[in-house]
Write an enzyme that holds these catalytic residues in place. Sequence first.
Site, PDB file in Angstrom:
ATOM      1  N   SER A   1       0.837  -1.196   0.000  1.00 59.85           N
ATOM      2  CA  SER A   1       0.000   0.000   0.000  1.00 59.85           C
ATOM      3  C   SER A   1       0.877   1.252   0.000  1.00 59.85           C
ATOM      4  CB  SER A   1      -0.953  -0.034   1.193  1.00 59.85           C
ATOM      5  OG  SER A   1      -1.979   0.916   1.056  1.00 59.85           O
TER       6      SER A   1
ATOM      7  N   LYS B   1     -19.815  17.968   3.068  1.00 59.14           N
ATOM      8  CA  LYS B   1     -18.819  18.262   4.094  1.00 59.14           C
ATOM      9  C   LYS B   1     -18.551  17.018   4.946  1.00 59.14           C
ATOM     10  CE  LYS B   1     -16.087  20.525   6.816  1.00 59.14           C
ATOM     11  NZ  LYS B   1     -14.736  20.864   6.348  1.00 59.14           N
TER      12      LYS B   1
END
Length: 338
Positions: free
Chosen positions: A167, A219
């Site tokens: 990763s 948001k």
Amino acid sequence: MEFLYEYGLFLAKAVTFVAAFVIIVASVVGAANRQKPGKGHLEIASLNEQLKDITNYARSVLLDKASMKKLAKQQKKDAKDQDKHKQDRSRLFVVDFKGSMDAHEVERLREEVTAILCVAEQQDEVLVKLESGGGVVHGYGLAAAQLHRIKDKGIKLTVSVDKVAASGGYMMACVADQLLASRFAYIGSIGVLAQMPNFHKVLEKNDIEFEQHTAGAYKRTLTMFGENTDEGREKFREEIEQIHVLFKDWVKEQREEMDIEKVATGEFWPGVKAKELGLIDTIMTSDDYILSAYPAKEIYSVKYSHKKNMAEKLGMSFASVAQQQLMRLWSQTRTWFH
């Protein structure tokens, strides 16, 4: 009655001792916490000297006196020749990076890279011994950018993975001009993971209301305490997919010959398979690579260390004692269950 008196006296002394100990520890910790964080310092050590000491010790054990005397004369002559050409020899700078989930080690890495770039020349090389299973995107993105600074200066960058580069770890490793890995190191995991618990049903069951106010439609797409919507989930998946695309584009930019769609599935592979897939270049450990450069190159380890203040030292001491006690308890538990 005499027994009760003596017992009470003993108990009073014990309580007094414990209270005094707690007060002293609290005072020391309080004073330590008021200290400023420890400043860092750069450590540069010659690995040539370390390897030379190892070699000399081994020879002193294995060779007879006559052979040692002959070897000593030859080494003296070689040392003079090496001193004459030392300035002309290329250098190999070795950096260790063992990354955690939050990638806080990038703060040390940026200092180490800056120090190397201040003195490195075009014929020099940097070897990064990398070990990381990945972590936060922004942290490992910055770590990868630090390694790219080396390439931007036209200095050869070699990355060696002895255990794992997955990763975010592979996001860093793929920057290398030359990427090495041991045979069974875990390589890859080019994917993105995001997860969080949701306690909405627990709160609802206990008649606890949760309010969250935002400005902007997205948001906050998902929440831990409110009721998540399908629209929010879909937006969250879009954001993850966007990061995955950026990740793939980054890897493809660094290793153009690799079939990115074949390997960007989130899977990881051992070193031998990773080489077949083009994720790495060579099967080799960092130890073998360093030895292959010795003694032709001047080899230096570069490490930026933080000086621990009193609070940090106390924390480490308490953590060490706790760990010892847990390990002792664990060993006893293992014995009980055999």
